[in-house]
Design a protein around this motif. Sequence first.
Motif, PDB file in Angstrom:
ATOM      1  N   UNK A 267       3.191  27.414  50.402  1.00 32.94           N
ATOM      2  CA  UNK A 267       4.547  27.068  49.913  1.00 32.94           C
ATOM      3  C   UNK A 267       5.509  27.652  51.342  1.00 32.94           C
ATOM      4  N   UNK A 268       4.965  27.856  52.340  1.00 34.77           N
ATOM      5  CA  UNK A 268       5.691  27.921  53.638  1.00 34.77           C
ATOM      6  C   UNK A 268       5.786  26.616  54.406  1.00 34.77           C
ATOM      7  N   UNK A 269       6.865  25.981  54.784  1.00 35.24           N
ATOM      8  CA  UNK A 269       7.009  24.910  55.235  1.00 35.24           C
ATOM      9  C   UNK A 269       6.526  24.717  56.874  1.00 35.24           C
ATOM     10  N   UNK A 270       6.393  26.220  57.510  1.00 34.35           N
ATOM     11  CA  UNK A 270       5.905  26.258  58.859  1.00 34.35           C
ATOM     12  C   UNK A 270       4.384  26.131  58.851  1.00 34.35           C
ATOM     13  N   UNK A 271       3.791  26.259  57.605  1.00 40.36           N
ATOM     14  CA  UNK A 271       2.292  26.317  57.634  1.00 40.36           C
ATOM     15  C   UNK A 271       2.047  25.158  57.280  1.00 40.36           C
ATOM     16  N   UNK A 272       0.751  24.518  57.812  1.00 38.54           N
ATOM     17  CA  UNK A 272       0.404  23.216  57.620  1.00 38.54           C
ATOM     18  C   UNK A 272      -1.096  23.147  57.044  1.00 38.54           C
TER      19      UNK A 272
END
Length: 661
Positions: A267-272
Amino acid sequence: MRIYESDSIRNVAILGHSGAGKSNMTEALEFTAGLTTRISNPNDTVKISSDTTLHAVEYQSLKFNFLDIPGYSDFFGELESGLAAADGAIIIVDGTTDLSVGTETSLELADSRSIPRFIFVNKIDSEKADYEKILSQLREKYGKRIAPFHVPWGKGEDFKGHINVVDMYAREYDGKECHNASIPENMHDAVTPVRDMLLEAVAETNEELMDKFFNGQEFTTAEIHKGLRDGVLNCDVIPVICGSTFKNIGLHTTFDMVRDYLPAPKDNKKVNPDKKEFVCQTFKTVIDSFLGKISYVKILSGELKADSDIYNINKRIKGRVGKISTMVVNKLDELPKAVYGDILIFTKLLQTQTSDTLANSEKEAAVPNITFPKAQMLVAIEPLNKNDDEKISSGLQKLTEEDPSLAWHRNMETGQTVLEVQGELHTTTLIDKLKNKFGVEVKIEELKVPYRETIKGTSDVQGKYKKQSGGHGQYGDVKIKFSPSEEHFTFEETVVGGSVPKSYIPAVEKGLRESLSQGVLAGFPVTNIKAELYDGSYHDVDSSEMSFKVAANLAFKKGMLEAKPVLLEPIMELTIIIPEEYVGDIMGDINKKRGRVIGMEAHKGTKQKIMAEAPMAETFKYANDLKAMTQGRGYFIMSLARYEEVPYELANKIISEHKKD
């Protein structure tokens, strides 16, 4: 500890004002998960945390990475690094006092970074606790986003637990659930307004629920849970629960809240989650006397096994990750591999620093650096042992690796070692670390202002050096005009007829430049001066480069005295961020500090940004003054703007004091 897939990981910052119970919360969470056998009484010891600590907890088939972050504003750097790794946050609020500065700051920072969070009102078992007041203050400040999930049942010694308002068919008492029928009859009046606040927060999450709310239709339990989760993830809803960390009340609910409402790494946009290549960012560095350098990292994509090669994108160097670990009850626990979304620890990456991006391919792009706060205060220190100069430099270098909010420099004008810090508590902590970790004892000394000298008028002088002592003598003679300059130093030569041979002119310029280090008023460095060499004389035998250097120095001193010398002081540019209600006090204080307000504008809706200038001598303790005037709600950024003439009476006082020294 076993390996958890990213869907089963939660990375949570524990925030709040110092003394609200953050460290006690981590103890209680570890106790609830069966990792420890006791919870410390927070009243037994008063400990001020200065470092972010990692607490990995296995519970309910999930891995929780809790980051306990210091609450004092002096350790704002720790807050920045911790939030860089967190996906969500728990904000601990002391239920026995009014809403604190630390609570406001935590909520503002979470907002600015779009970090989903919920509030845990602590110490609710105390006779002094006032949950309704806290809710009212939160609602007044943050509006309909505040969604109370619980109402305390009982107070003081009669405190039994709290009623779960989300479902209303259950309440929690020491982690056990029982039917709504068990709720005391006299509690329904307390629950009803809170339930209305909750449903209003749910209705705000989408138009369909808003229509149902205004049409008087009841929400289903599924709609409530989905609306709340969506609202929390979008930062539109801030749930509020209550309990007691010391009594271990509300901790099961805390785990449930983190599991059900705070984001997983995906859910964190930094993590892919779809990227296969391994990438991580170092968000914290610790120098340990036994383990060496410890790097705390947030895994942003891919996987990495222990004993693997790694590439530092920022430094453009190769390295090797030997052991991969986490921290369980303050002890390193080894893992065979790192997976995306986790927070882990690498050791002995000697050249890796905070903010560095590590990857298994040198083709990866560096993650944006973590932004750390600029200095709020300057402090001069000196070692108690004069032979510890090298040790103090080495110790400070390592401390800046641990704490990027610290900077230091050796001021060549004043000869002092100057720390650039966040406040007095930050300074005290650093001095303790220098002693305990690096064996260097230092003391604070009065910070010296790097004054300078210049001239306001012009002069035309002769500098003549003549010495005879048997054999070859020494002879140098120069005529120089001095005047103010926009540049630091300007040298011109307009000699005609060879009165000063060309071979000696560089020596004249060198003599003048060396003279700039010490002015004639109080020995401060000289700036903004022009020297024009236009005439002189020489001796075929006795003249030399040294003779003309000395002659230039004599001319400099004479020329300065005759050209209206004045003292200059550094003027600092201040950008001050404060709540609007303190504007008048701050402006008045700036005027008292011989400063001036340049302008003012709105800042992020609720605050004001004041642009001002003030002499450096008046700003050494401004961090303390600002905290006192704004109850800790203000902060500022400071930089050198220029030098200005010191007022006459003050200049005379400064010159007199330095002549005594």
